[in-house]
Write an enzyme that holds these catalytic residues in place. Sequence first.
Site, PDB file in Angstrom:
ATOM      1  CB  THR B 132      -0.986   0.004   1.193  1.00 39.46           C
ATOM      2  OG1 THR B 132      -0.272  -0.194   2.397  1.00 39.46           O
ATOM      3  CG2 THR B 132      -2.048  -1.069   1.021  1.00 39.46           C
ATOM      4  CB  THR B 169       1.529  -4.456  13.594  1.00 37.58           C
ATOM      5  OG1 THR B 169       2.677  -5.279  13.446  1.00 37.58           O
ATOM      6  CG2 THR B 169       1.145  -4.409  15.030  1.00 37.58           C
ATOM      7  CD  GLU B 255       2.377   5.396   6.562  1.00 39.94           C
ATOM      8  OE1 GLU B 255       1.584   4.713   5.910  1.00 39.94           O
ATOM      9  OE2 GLU B 255       2.051   6.097   7.534  1.00 39.94           O
TER      10      GLU B 255
END
Lengths: 384, 384
Positions: B132, B169, B255
């Site tokens: 993603t 997770t 990220e």
Amino acid sequence: MPAHIKNWSRDDLLLVAIDEGSSVSATFTQNTFCAAPVTVAKEHIASGSVRALLVNAGNANAATGERGIADARACCRAVAASLGIESSEVLPFSTGVIGEHLPLQRLLDAIPQAADRLCSNGWGQAAKAIMTTDTAPKTATRELEVAGERVRIVGIAKGAGMIQPNMATMLAYVATDAAIEQSLLNDWVQEAVAASFNRISVDGDTSTNDACVLIATGASAPPSANPQDDDYARLKAAIIAVHIELAQAIVRDGEGATKFVTVQVTGAASSEEALKVAFEVGESPLVKTALYASDPNWGRLVMAVGNAGIEGLDTGGVNIYLDDVQVVEAGGRAAGYREELGEAVFSKPEFTITVDLGRGDSREHIWTCDFSHDYVTINAEYRT
Amino acid sequence: MPAHIKNWSRDDLLLVAIDEGSSVSATFTQNTFCAAPVTVAKEHIASGSVRALLVNAGNANAATGERGIADARACCRAVAASLGIESSEVLPFSTGVIGEHLPLQRLLDAIPQAADRLCSNGWGQAAKAIMTTDTAPKTATRELEVAGERVRIVGIAKGAGMIQPNMATMLAYVATDAAIEQSLLNDWVQEAVAASFNRISVDGDTSTNDACVLIATGASAPPSANPQDDDYARLKAAIIAVHIELAQAIVRDGEGATKFVTVQVTGAASSEEALKVAFEVGESPLVKTALYASDPNWGRLVMAVGNAGIEGLDTGGVNIYLDDVQVVEAGGRAAGYREELGEAVFSKPEFTITVDLGRGDSREHIWTCDFSHDYVTINAEYRT
């Protein structure tokens, strides 16, 4: 007044003299690494009379070991000498960088000068002296009549980062000239903090130094508030209101914050559960970046609710509202919801997210802010 | 293969067929708002045989209510029809945006095509299909000899945000052609996850969808591993190593992350206490922004240690090291510490922060990353 604790010329030292006979109560940080001044202040307040507060910004005197404790005591002795009081009657407070020793001599030089400049109307200036990364001084005032006498309440606070519940998440000083007996004041400061500073979050970190002090001088000389009186309830409400206004001011001034958001949880089985969900939502970095982006990414709200670990929660009973716009209905996207409606709310500088858990009558709320590029900038550059 | 789940042409659908007779074990997210595919996958794995995994990226099918469950079941039926197996033998997984319904028809169209294209060597492509916000596919492999037979282990994972402990997770799939009986496999997946995915943190948020699946096909046909054998220990260690490599890859790809940091806690009274302190340090936004700034602001480390709420912690016994540089000694600044030494460590792309609590023999470690401008950018813009 300026003690030049850092390389700046602004006021960074505050001395508050407290009238004899005042009641003083306080709560302190629960961080295990509590700062030297916190250790000393706790010891001094336990010994009874409090006649002065000394607050410096720019240096937290935390993680400074025995020398830190000795420095804090030396400051108290200097205040005591200047004001003619006992050293144990002085409460020291420090805020700023952790892990550096106080520039003690500069403080000792400045304290007598501060004592010479005491004035009865210095709250505005005081609020400025205790600022660190704050962008604005924080003050709140109320006036009301108690037992036929005009009573004033004034409060100041500092804080913009390292803000999380579990008292005390900043420095706050609230004073009233009403007479409030000590045991009552002790209860009130706990209650006021629970309703205000323990309901805010900027970044989920609790500082080593923070404290909230409530002072009642009795100078307005009305009879002591009586728990049976309507006046009592009004005085208490006004004191709590001052705390809430200061707490909200801290969130509004949260490091890098561009939005002020109330997270309200209703339909909870208990107050504890409601607060848990509210903090899970209000502290999630993913929720906070969505707030910053004005992106009503309600999937992240749902994710955060799910992370609160509420035992037996029926997600099919959960409804979520952005102000009056229902975005989640029975755990999924609300039938009438359109993205534009959510965006309109998230674009506002202030709004409320309401999570209805649909399983009880308890409700709670907290105040939070968004997580912006500036938060990173401020905290990546703080010491430079 | 591309199912066009979002407006993109990349692969976003992964179908994995599992040989008959394989053992399969899995752990799932603990988020209460678990996604529809998680609910269905838990139900299916409990029923026994698992013959296929279906994974889509781009849409999480979470907070999608009854329709979400029905969609996940429809996907399983389509896989079952294509492969000639039972629908209950299919585990569905979804990752992506929360709160939107799956583009079901596109999935149903794509599933038979995916079934036609099954190949035995597609792990690299598979790792790409499940991405993603990942910037790189994540794979790990090991080969070793067990009972005289060559045995392979291969794992893929996705995940870059919503990363926090409490399993699972992210999505991770690890397979081996060794034979491992079901009850042993169940233990191993728990142990491997505890040592890997439950020790990483990017932002402290746990996703609604995540899962880790461990498959043992037995195709290499060595005798089943025997707990008394040295081979057993080596196989288990290799499987855990694959999990750890995948978990670390997720943190490295966190990220906006620019640094990979191990937080190690030694001298703890218990393993639980050590992990608590490690996560408090590794998840503090103030610590993470300091990592980003390459600023060895050790006051924030001390603050985070203090926030772990370790009962009776003697802060005077705490020592902290940045790699080999001692920065905190007995709770205060270390005598020989100079800022340049700390800066040199914090400027590296990978380093270890060691907190010695000085009160016991337990030690634990976690892996974390820094908190950068890009984290805010990525998460403020994710849905657009």
